[in-house]
Motif scaffolding. Structure first.
Motif, mmCIF file in Angstrom:
data_model
loop_
_atom_site.group_PDB
_atom_site.id
_atom_site.type_symbol
_atom_site.label_atom_id
_atom_site.label_comp_id
_atom_site.label_asym_id
_atom_site.label_seq_id
_atom_site.Cartn_x
_atom_site.Cartn_y
_atom_site.Cartn_z
ATOM 1 N N GLY A 194 -6.325 25.509 -6.880
ATOM 2 C CA GLY A 194 -7.905 24.878 -6.534
ATOM 3 C C GLY A 194 -8.184 23.154 -7.030
ATOM 4 O O GLY A 194 -8.631 22.690 -6.329
ATOM 5 N N GLU A 195 -7.606 23.512 -7.924
ATOM 6 C CA GLU A 195 -7.986 22.143 -8.667
ATOM 7 C C GLU A 195 -7.091 20.534 -8.399
ATOM 8 O O GLU A 195 -7.791 20.237 -7.338
ATOM 9 C CB GLU A 195 -7.772 21.789 -10.067
ATOM 10 C CG GLU A 195 -7.690 20.791 -10.475
ATOM 11 C CD GLU A 195 -9.286 19.920 -10.537
ATOM 12 O OE1 GLU A 195 -10.483 21.448 -10.706
ATOM 13 O OE2 GLU A 195 -9.890 19.253 -10.985
ATOM 14 N N LYS A 198 -9.264 20.706 -4.693
ATOM 15 C CA LYS A 198 -10.000 19.966 -4.995
ATOM 16 C C LYS A 198 -10.253 18.197 -5.394
ATOM 17 O O LYS A 198 -10.718 17.156 -4.467
ATOM 18 C CB LYS A 198 -10.544 20.136 -6.145
ATOM 19 C CG LYS A 198 -12.531 19.849 -6.362
ATOM 20 C CD LYS A 198 -13.282 20.994 -7.022
ATOM 21 C CE LYS A 198 -14.710 20.281 -8.298
ATOM 22 N NZ LYS A 198 -14.233 19.917 -9.360
ATOM 23 N N GLN A 199 -9.313 17.818 -6.291
ATOM 24 C CA GLN A 199 -8.874 16.644 -5.828
ATOM 25 C C GLN A 199 -8.269 15.763 -4.668
ATOM 26 O O GLN A 199 -8.647 14.351 -5.287
ATOM 27 C CB GLN A 199 -7.548 15.867 -7.300
ATOM 28 C CG GLN A 199 -7.984 16.770 -8.065
ATOM 29 C CD GLN A 199 -7.602 16.402 -9.922
ATOM 30 O OE1 GLN A 199 -6.529 15.298 -9.920
ATOM 31 N NE2 GLN A 199 -7.637 16.719 -10.861
ATOM 32 N N GLU A 202 -10.977 14.785 -3.359
ATOM 33 C CA GLU A 202 -11.997 13.620 -3.032
ATOM 34 C C GLU A 202 -11.036 12.620 -3.719
ATOM 35 O O GLU A 202 -11.707 11.267 -3.316
ATOM 36 C CB GLU A 202 -12.389 14.263 -4.618
ATOM 37 C CG GLU A 202 -13.592 15.259 -5.041
ATOM 38 C CD GLU A 202 -13.815 16.069 -6.672
ATOM 39 O OE1 GLU A 202 -13.955 16.708 -6.707
ATOM 40 O OE2 GLU A 202 -12.889 15.289 -7.742
ATOM 41 N N ASN A 233 -12.072 25.741 -2.819
ATOM 42 C CA ASN A 233 -11.376 24.047 -3.535
ATOM 43 C C ASN A 233 -12.109 23.088 -2.414
ATOM 44 O O ASN A 233 -11.587 22.306 -1.887
ATOM 45 C CB ASN A 233 -11.351 23.789 -4.494
ATOM 46 C CG ASN A 233 -11.540 24.325 -5.676
ATOM 47 O OD1 ASN A 233 -12.256 23.327 -6.292
ATOM 48 N ND2 ASN A 233 -10.882 25.864 -5.653
ATOM 49 N N GLY A 234 -12.389 24.324 -1.014
ATOM 50 C CA GLY A 234 -12.515 22.991 0.128
ATOM 51 C C GLY A 234 -10.871 23.004 1.394
ATOM 52 O O GLY A 234 -10.924 22.199 2.392
#
Ligand code: KIV
Ligand code: ZN
Length: 524
Positions: A194-195, A198-199, A202, A233-234
Motif C-alpha cells: 500500500g505504501e 501511495k508513494q 505522490e 492507496n489509490g
C-alpha cells in the motif's frame, strides 16, 4: 484534494482479468481457441473491464485466439501482453486489431519490461538506461496500434523506488494511460505494498493522468490482501484471475477482490461494475475448462463457502441470516442457474439455453451432436443444470476443432474378489479399434485398455473426480492431467457413470496432446 490524487480517488475500480494469460500459465491450463472464447464470453457477461486474452507473440495459436476474442467481445476491452520489443508489439497490435476498430470497448496493448536490479542484470543483461529506452520505444510503437497502452514494470516489488519513478514518468510522457505495478514474485505484505502505491502516486509527475494498477502473485498467500492495500492507496485497476489461477501459487482472485470491495463499502471508496451473480458460473466454467478444481473452503466460490456446519451457527442463521453471513450466496451466483432442462425439453429450449450460456456451436452438425448428447444425458438424469451443459460441451467433440480419438463403447466388470476388467471400442480417426485391460480398479483397467491400443506413452500426473451438481444421479466430472515430451495437458470428461467419464477424460487429454495447440511461453 491534491491534483495528483484525483484519479486515485475516483469511485470506479477497473477489473482487469488475466485468466486467459497469467492464468493460462498454470501447468496444464493451456486452452484451445474455443475454450478461451467460451471463457471470454463469460468474462464479458461478468462485466470485467479488460480481458487479457493472451500473449500474441508466444505462439500463432495464442495470437489467433486473441484475434478471435477481439472479433467477438464488445463489452470488455481486449488486451494482449507484449514484451517491450518490436516483434512482440507488432504481434500484439495485429491480434487486437479487430477490437481497436471502434466497435465495442476497444483493444489494449500491455507492454512490460523488468525493472529490478536482479532481473535487469541477470535476465535481461541490460543497463537501467537501456531498459528505460526500450520501455519508451515500446509504448510509442504500441500507440501506433491503439491509444490504450498499459505499461508494467515487472518485479516492481524488488525495484528501486527512484528508478520506478523515473521509468513511470517516461512512459507516461510517451503516452501510456495505465501504469501497472506488479508484485511478480509474491514477496510483499499489505502495509508495504500500500505504501509503495501511495508513494508512486505522490512522486510520479502527472500521476493523475493515468490509472494506477496492481498485479499481485500469491506466493505468500497475500495476493488479494496486497491488491486491496494498493486500492486503499489509490490503485484503480486490479489485475486478477478467476479462482486465483496463475503462475506458481497464482494471482489475486477476482471474486475475492470484487466481493471484499463490495462488502466493505464502509472502508473502500470505490466499486467495480462486476455483475457478482456471474461469479460462480465463471468459477465453474474456468474450473471445468482448465481442470483446476476449486477447493471446498475457497472464499466465495468454494462448495462450503456458504455452508454452516456448527449447530450454533445454523441456529443463528435460521434466526437472522446476518448473524453468521456477511454476503448472500445468491448474490455471488450460487443457485443462479436453476432454470433446468429435462427429458421433454426440445431443440429450441436447448439452443436458447446454450446461447444464454454464451455457447456458440458453429455448425448444424455440432448442434445435432450436442442435442444428441443432451438427450442421452436427460434419459439418465432428471434435471439438467447449466453446469451439466457446460460439461457436456466442454468434454470435447462438440466444439473441439479436431478430435482424433472418441469413445465408442465401454464395458467394465468389477466384482469383489475378482480382477477388474475393461473392454472397449474407440474410434481412431474414424477407424474402430478394440482393446481389453485389467487393472487395480475399473478406471485403472480402462486406462490400461486405452494405452494398450493407443500406446501414447504419456505420464499420468493427476486424476480427480468431482460431482458437477449434487445427488447420486449427478454427472461425475473427471480431470486427467497427462504429460509427454515436456507438454502438460488436462482432459475432462463428464458422465453419470464415472468410469465412462474417466475414459472420456483420458481420450480428451490425448486429443489435446495430439492437437497442434502449442504453448511456448517466452520469458515473462
Ligand atoms: O507477474 C508479472 O509481473 C506479470 C507481468 C507480465 C505483468 O505477469
Ligand atoms: Zn503475473
Amino acid at each position: 484534494m491534491p491534483e495528483h490524487m484525483e484519479n486515485a480517488m475516483s469511485d470506479r475500480l477497473f477489473i482487469f482479468d488475466t485468466t486467459l494469460r497469467d492464468g493460462e500459465q498454470s501447468p496444464g491450463a493451456a486452452m484451445t481457441k474455443d475454450e478461451k472464447l467460451r471463457i471470454a464470453r463469460q468474462l464479458e457477461k461478468l462485466g470485467v473491464d479488460v480481458i487479457e486474452a493472451g500473449f500474441a507473440a508466444a505462439s500463432p495459436g495464442d495470437a489467433d485466439a486473441i484475434r478471435a476474442i477481439a472479433e467477438t467481445i464488445a463489452g470488455s476491452t481486449v488486451c494482449s501482453l507484449a514484451r517491450a520489443n518490436e516483434r512482440d508489439i507488432h504481434a500484439a497490435g495485429g491480434a487486437i486489431k479487430p477490437a481497436s476498430r471502434g466497435n465495442g470497448a476497444g483493444g489494449r496493448i500491455h507492454t512490460f519490461i523488468a525493472t529490478s536490479p536482479i532481473h535487469m542484470e541477470k535476465k535481461l543483461r541490460m543497463q537501467p538506461d537501456q531498459v528505460v529506452e526500450a520501455a519508451i520505444k515500446a509504448v510509442k510503437l504500441a500507440l501506433e496500434y491503439t491509444d490504450d497502452v498499459e505499461f508494467s514494470a515487472e518485479d516492481a516489488v524488488r525495484s528501486d523506488m527512484d528508478f520506478l519513478v523515473r521509468i513511470f514518468d517516461e512512459v507516461i510522457k510517451a503516452g501510456s494511460k495505465t501504469i501497472n505495478v506488479p508484485d511478480t514474485v509474491g514477496y510483499s505484505i499489505p502495509a508495504l505494498w500500500g505504501e509503495r502505491m501511495k508513494q508512486l502516486i505522490e512522486r510520479v509527475p502527472d500521476a493523475n493522468k493515468v490509472i494506477w494498477s496492481t498485479h499481485c502473485h500469491n506466493d505468500l498467500g497475500m495476493a488479494v490482501a496486497n491488491s486491496l492495500a494498493a486500492v486503499m492507496n489509490g490503485a484503480r485497476q486490479v489485475e486478477c484471475t478467476i479462482n486465483g489461477l496463475g503462475e506458481r501459487a497464482g494471482n489475486a482472485s477476482l471474486e475475492e477482490v470484487v466481493m471484499a470491495v463490495r462488502t466493505r463499502r464502509d472502508i473502500f471508496t470505490c466499486d467495480s461494475r462486476i455483475d457478482a451473480t456471474q461469479i460462480v458460473p465463471a468459477s465453474k466454467l474456468v474450473s471445468t475448462i482448465t481442470g483446476y478444481p476449486v477447493q471446498p473452503n475457497k472464499a466465495i466460490v468454494g462448495a462450503n463457502a456458504f455452508a454452516h456446519e456448527s449447530g450454533i451457527h445454523q441456529d443463528g442463521v435460521l434466526k437472522h441470516r446476518e448473524t453468521y453471513e456477511i454476503m448472500r450466496a445468491e448474490d455471488v451466483g450460487w443457485n443462479a442457474n436453476r432454470l433446468t432442462l429435462g427429458k421433454l425439453s426440445g431443440r429450441n429450449a436447448f439452443k436458447t439455453k446454450l446461447a444464454e450460456l454464451g455457447i456458440v456451436l458453429d455448425s448444424e452438425e455440432a448442434m445435432n451432436a450436442a442435442f444428441g448428447r443432451f438427450k442421452e444425458l436427460a434419459d439418465k438424469k432428471r434435471e439438467i443444470f447449466d453446469e451439466d451443459l457446460q460439461a457436456l460441451v466442454g468434454e470435447g467433440g462438440i466444439t473441439a476443432e479436431h478430435e482424433r480419438f472418441k469413445l465408442v463403447s465401454l464395458k467394465v466388470c468389477s466384482e469383489t474378489g475378482e480382477v477388474p476388467h475393461a473392454s472397449l471400442v474407440i474410434s481412431d480417426d474414424g477407424a474402430e479399434k478394440r482393446a481389453q485391460g485389467n487393472g487395480s480398479g475399473p478406471v485403472d483397467a480402462s486406462f490400461k485398455a486405452l494405452e494398450s491400443v493407443i500406446a501414447s506413452g504419456a505420464d499420468l500426473l493427476l486424476y480427480s473426480v468431482n460431482n458437477i451438481t449434487s445427488g447420486t444421479d449427478s454427472q461425475g466430472e473427471v480431470t486427467v492431467r497427462l504429460s509427454k515430451d515436456g507438454r502438460i495437458v488436462n482432459g475432462q470428461g463428464a458422465d453419470t457413470d464415472i468410469v465412462v467419464a474417466s475414459a472420456k477424460a483420458y481420450l480428451h487429454a490425448l486429443n489435446k496432446l495430439n492437437s497442434k495447440l502449442e504453448r511456448a511461453h517466452p520469458q515473462v
